[in-house]
Design an enzyme around this catalytic site. Structure first.
Site, PDB file in Angstrom:
ATOM      1  N   SER A 252    -103.984 -44.014  14.727  1.00  0.00           N
ATOM      2  CA  SER A 252    -103.300 -44.918  15.639  1.00  0.00           C
ATOM      3  C   SER A 252    -101.821 -44.945  15.280  1.00  0.00           C
ATOM      4  CB  SER A 252    -103.891 -46.324  15.554  1.00  0.00           C
ATOM      5  OG  SER A 252    -103.530 -46.892  14.316  1.00  0.00           O
ATOM      6  N   LYS A 253    -101.084 -45.710  16.058  1.00  0.00           N
ATOM      7  CA  LYS A 253     -99.627 -45.739  15.904  1.00  0.00           C
ATOM      8  C   LYS A 253     -99.179 -46.023  14.477  1.00  0.00           C
ATOM      9  CE  LYS A 253     -97.598 -47.075  20.276  1.00  0.00           C
ATOM     10  NZ  LYS A 253     -97.280 -48.231  21.062  1.00  0.00           N
ATOM     11  N   ARG A 254     -99.967 -46.879  13.794  1.00  0.00           N
ATOM     12  CA  ARG A 254     -99.478 -47.238  12.472  1.00  0.00           C
ATOM     13  C   ARG A 254     -99.507 -46.064  11.494  1.00  0.00           C
ATOM     14  NH1 ARG A 254    -104.187 -48.227   9.719  1.00  0.00           N
ATOM     15  NH2 ARG A 254    -105.776 -48.117  11.329  1.00  0.00           N
ATOM     16  N   GLY A 256     -98.070 -43.303  12.219  1.00  0.00           N
ATOM     17  CA  GLY A 256     -96.909 -42.471  12.554  1.00  0.00           C
ATOM     18  C   GLY A 256     -97.042 -42.010  13.983  1.00  0.00           C
TER      19      GLY A 256
END
Ligand code: GLU
Length: 481
Positions: A252-254, A256
């Site tokens: 997921s976005k966290r 990167g």
């Protein structure tokens, strides 16, 4: 041209392979989606088939044009444009309605008038009795409508037997029909639901192979039952395992970058991302580098891993570096100027970037890094890298820098060779090692301790800028003394 059909030796060689990539336009195209698209594209190419793009935009609240554009841009950047489509589900409501009507008249679907309260009470009872909550089919045999209630339409799922999925990646999976309740296929306003539109489209678009993320596995037996009720020939299914972050959690976005265009902005080349994605869950011996032609020649769904794979940014960087080296400097000028633009560095259209690229070709892991290391070629600066300045711009460097300035000013033909000669001559005259002269010079003109070879760096920076930066460095040393 390679004749892809020549590689064909599989059971479906007799039929025309048709795959589809069917994203919902509710965000950017993330790497998981891009890998699914790649596998669909590869499988179609490998078997001389057709790869269809279908935009599943029936969720009108969450679907956006910006997301459709992001999907199309990402596919174009990766070179995965469809052979057919894009088709848009929102343009196909008539087709869905017709199939719903057919199912109703054939007795394979029915109107359900149950209210929310009724459904809640039913589930509550089932829970209390220790059963799995499911719709119990109570409207199956209802013959009369209920006044004032707009009904939903439910599919009459078979009540016994099993649905067996022969998944091309995961092997055989069996689901008991008992576990599958009667799915709503049309809402009270008549709009079709997700699982239904997928089946109608796969049927009408003659899809032979459904390759998609394994988050859809539980939809598959339901979709297969609907397929059969519609009288269609079932496609083959292949569920691709998900992609995890290094911490074992779903990517997921966290972790990167996850949106394809973000990788472009971060300075990756499309061929590097594609090569990375093809190896994410698929392998061919221990080969790491695959050209497009090789991918097509070798790709095989049965060699796709069943287990999820973890995204490894270091490996992607390694591949990116490989592909940066594989392109000629001329082939990197466009992506580098895009990177410089992202850094707000204005570059004169007429400037030839190839010497800047050649100078850094071997080292850069990303084009972003190359651009960041190139800013001083275009823009003056006032601040030096702290360590570089304290080590090199000190009293001992003053005399050599002044002498360099004078000698460099005398050069008529501002090219690497005479620049090199001047640097060597200055060091010899001052009885200093070359580094004691070249390194302060480097920091003076680039602001940092690393740059391409000093003569090449100066040639690209240009004479006027080199001299004014030397003046600035000389003043800087004097001020600090
Ligand atoms: N639209 C679905 C998604 O984006 C994919 C459906 C499918 O491939 O069957 O997850």
């Amino acid at each position: 041209m390679v004749d892809y059909r020549a590689f064909d030796s599989t059971p479906w060689s007799h039929m025309k392979v048709r795959t589809r990539f069917a994203p919902s336009p509710t965000g950017f195209l993330h790497v998981g989606g891009a890998r699914t698209a790649l596998f669909c594209w590869l499988f179609a190419r490998r078997h001389g088939g057709t790869y269809v793009l279908r935009i599943e935009d029936t969720d009108r609240e969450r679907s956006t044009q910006a997301s459709v554009d992001a999907i199309l841009d990402s596919l174009a950047w990766l070179g995965l444009e469809p052979d057919e489509g894009p088709y848009y589900q929102t343009e196909r409501f008539d087709r869905y309605r017709e199939h719903i009507d057919n199912l109703l008249s054939a007795g394979n679907a029915y109107h359900c008038y149950c209210s929310r309260e009724e459904l809640d009470a039913m589930r509550e009872q089932q829970r209390a009795a220790g059963e799995k909550p499911r719709y119990d089919g109570r409207c199956r045999d209802r013959s009369s409508p209920r006044d004032g209630v707009e009904p939903v339409v439910r599919f009459k799922n078979p009540t016994d037997g099993d649905v067996v999925v022969n998944d091309l990646i995961r092997g055989e999976m069996s689901f008991a029909n008992q576990e599958l309740d009667d799915l709503i296929i049309a809402r009270p306003d008549g709009t079709p639901t997700y699982n239904f539109t997928v089946v109608v489209d796969d049927l009408e678009m003659d899809i032979t192979h459904v390759i998609r993320g394994d988050d859809h596995i539980n939809n598959t037996p339901r979709q297969m039952n609907i397929f059969e009720a519609l009288g269609g020939e079932l496609p083959a299914y292949a569920h691709v395992p998900m992609i995890l972050g290094a911490d074992g959690q779903r990517l997921s976005k966290r972790h990167g970058a996850v949106g394809v265009m973000q990788f472009k902005d971060d300075g990756y080349l499309p061929e590097a991302l594609l090569n990375y994605l093809v190896r994410l869950g698929w392998s061919h011996g221990d080969q790491e580098i695959f050209s497009r032609e090789q991918m097509i020649e070798l790709f095989d769904l049965s060699a796709v891993n069943k287990a999820p794979s973890a995204f490894d940014f270091e490996k992607l960087q390694w591949l990116n570096q490989h592909y940066i080296k594989a392109r000629t400097p001329a082939e990197l000028t466009t992506p580098l100027s895009e990177q410089l633009a992202l850094l707000d560095v204005s570059v004169d259209q007429n400037i030839d970037l190839t010497p800047i690229i050649s100078a850094q070709h071997e080292r850069a892991k990303t084009l972003r890094e190359m651009a960041e290391n190139s800013v001083y070629f275009f823009e003056d600066f006032e601040v030096y890298e702290e360590k570089a300045a304290s080590k090199n711009l000190k009293a001992a460097a003053l005399a050599p820098l002044c002498s360099l300035r004078q000698r460099l000013e005398g050069i008529e033909d501002w090219t690497a060779e005479p620049i090199h000669d001047v640097v060597v001559a200055t060091a010899e005259a001052a009885e200093l090692k070359l580094g004691k002269v070249a390194q302060p010079l480097r920091v003076a003109v680039s602001g940092r301790s690393f740059s391409p070879p000093i003569d090449i760096t100066l040639e690209i920076v240009g004479k006027t800028r080199t001299l004014s930066r030397l003046d600035q460095a000389i003043d800087y040393i004097k001020m600090r003394e």
